[in-house]
Every structure is written in structure tokens, then in C-alpha cells.
Design an enzyme around this catalytic site. Sequence first.
Site, PDB file in Angstrom:
ATOM      1  N   LEU A 206       4.842  -7.993 -18.286  1.00 28.05           N
ATOM      2  CA  LEU A 206       3.674  -8.287 -18.405  1.00 28.05           C
ATOM      3  C   LEU A 206       3.078  -8.820 -16.920  1.00 28.05           C
ATOM      4  O   LEU A 206       3.696  -9.471 -16.057  1.00 28.05           O
ATOM      5  CB  LEU A 206       3.699  -9.589 -19.298  1.00 28.05           C
ATOM      6  CG  LEU A 206       3.858  -9.098 -20.694  1.00 28.05           C
ATOM      7  CD1 LEU A 206       3.925 -10.431 -21.538  1.00 28.05           C
ATOM      8  CD2 LEU A 206       2.550  -8.417 -21.475  1.00 28.05           C
ATOM      9  N   ASP A 207       2.001  -8.671 -16.727  1.00 25.03           N
ATOM     10  CA  ASP A 207       1.346  -9.220 -15.406  1.00 25.03           C
ATOM     11  C   ASP A 207       1.290 -10.536 -15.577  1.00 25.03           C
ATOM     12  O   ASP A 207       1.232 -11.270 -16.548  1.00 25.03           O
ATOM     13  CB  ASP A 207      -0.063  -8.645 -15.434  1.00 25.03           C
ATOM     14  CG  ASP A 207      -0.344  -7.176 -15.242  1.00 25.03           C
ATOM     15  OD1 ASP A 207       0.334  -6.601 -14.814  1.00 25.03           O
ATOM     16  OD2 ASP A 207      -1.486  -6.762 -15.794  1.00 25.03           O
TER      17      ASP A 207
END
EC number: 5.4.99.25
Length: 317
Positions: free
Chosen positions: A46-47
Site C-alpha cells: 500500500l502507498d
Amino acid sequence: MARRRKGRPINGVILLDKPTGISSNDALQKVKRIYFAEKAGHTGALDPLATGMLPICLGEATKFSQFLLDSDKRYVVIAKLGERTNTSDSDGEVVETRDVNVTQEQLERCIASFKGETDQIPSMFSALKYQGKPLYEYARAGIEVPRESRKITVYSIELLRFEGDEVEMEVHCSKGTYIRTITDDLGEMLGCGAHVTMLRRTGVAKYPYDRMVTLEQLNEILEQAQAQEIAPKELLDPLLMPMDTAVEDLPEVNLNAELTDLVQHGMPVQVSGAPTEGTVRMTSGEEKLFVGVAQIAEDGRVAPKRLVVFRDEEPQA
């Protein structure tokens, strides 16, 4: 002298609710330390901006992380219209500002156009690698490199809210789908630009949303264990999902003791009633202990592909 292992051989999957502001790898390392796990790996980054479900595989469960990488994902995203950034999210620099003249009807029509199978070119600010380096390293150096488009599928995309210049959507999609890219493309379709201001992953495969735990909760459990003078694993390990949940969608092939022994030595076996093709998950005996995954060979035999290796006093979560 035998090499001393760092960490304990705990097996299972913890559903971390990743906080914003840290990388997925940072989150992974924190969980690994909390569990004092010998091995750990996440199942799709995930960013740093993003929050939500980050399944982290511990021990032998890491052998099956690819199945979660390949699984469907669900997200809730909030986008700001009128501004485009170089990263397609609010962590980047605003590169273009335009007026927002969008009707609800236009917005719904454009959103609906993303549903189905399409080709998507990954953002330069992604963790995909080019010649061994993540794309975002090139992007930060101002270098753009060629990226091949990839087939993705958006199973559903729904407008949840539209207020002023803010749009909230829910997306169910295949692996490899970049929500930032969808948001940027949506902004261009609307003629005003857009970028992600909030992104939360709400689902991976069939894992339940309510089984997620935060880093804060895990640290509180450590403190609780210390206060009660008990081993942290007594409170931490019950939070783990069984490792075969990573492959629960695969057809099951149940083996007796003799066949189990053969596959654990790498031998293909003939199993009555087994599927005639594809990948299967193997269980053993009436208790259906998870053994690993196998590929159905051309001759119909069950050929072991990835096997679980248990060591003494090793949990079988």
C-alpha cells in the site's frame, strides 16, 4: 555449530490495518518485531498515504503469499477535483489547477466507464521495477522510463459521495489495479484534473474486515502481557488467521497418512476424486491439517508445489 535462528517459527496471517504515513515494508518490520517472527512478508504494498488491510504472512505462510498478491482487492477512495499532482495523490506536487464544472450525471457516467476489463499503464510513482529499480526512484530523479500496459478488471465502481470538489468512491478490482491512475484518468475525462487525498483498502480476497488489528492494538497487547507477566505470544497468536486462508479458494485434495508422507518427500501421488487440472490445496487426515499446494500433472497425479514444513513446538495457525 548450528546457526542460531533470529525469531520464532510462528505461522499464520495477521490482518494489519496499516496506518497512513508509513511504507508497507516499515509496517511489516514492526509486526515482525512484535511477533518476534523468524520470517515475514506482506502481500501487496500500500502507498504510504494509504491505510487499511495489509495481510502479513508469518513463517511458512510466506510460501503462499503470491496467492494473496493475485487476489481481488477492495478500496474506498476520496479524490479532489480541480488539481492534478505529479504522483496522482496528495503526497505529490500540484502540477495543474483547473476549474471544476462537473455535474453529478457527468461524474456517474465517467465513473461507470471504468467498469470491466481494460488496459492500464502503471504510474511512474509505483513500486513496479524497471531494470531492478522501483519506478518511483526514477520518477524522483526526474526520469521517465517505458512501462507496459497491463490488463486489469474493475468488477464494480460506485460513487458514494459528491460534494463540491470532493468525490468518494468504492472500488472492487483485480490485482495490479492502481487507484491513483483511475483517479487521474477520471480527472482528465472530466476535464478538471483530480488526485487521491484518501485511500483505504477495505478487503483482500475474502478476509473479514473486522479481523484487522492496528499497530497500536498490537503494542497495547505487548504492554498487557508484560503487566500480566505472561508470554506475549499467548495474547498475540490467537489474532492470527490460519495460513491456508491464503489459498482457501483452491479445490481441496485430502490425503491419507501414506500419501501425505509421499508428497512431503516431493513425490507426485494419484488421488481418487482429485481435479483433473489446475492448482489444489492439500490437507491431511480427518483433521484436515494443511500440507501445502500442488499442481495437477498431465498424467493426473497430484504433484506437490509448495509444502508446509513444521518444526518442533511450531504453531499451526
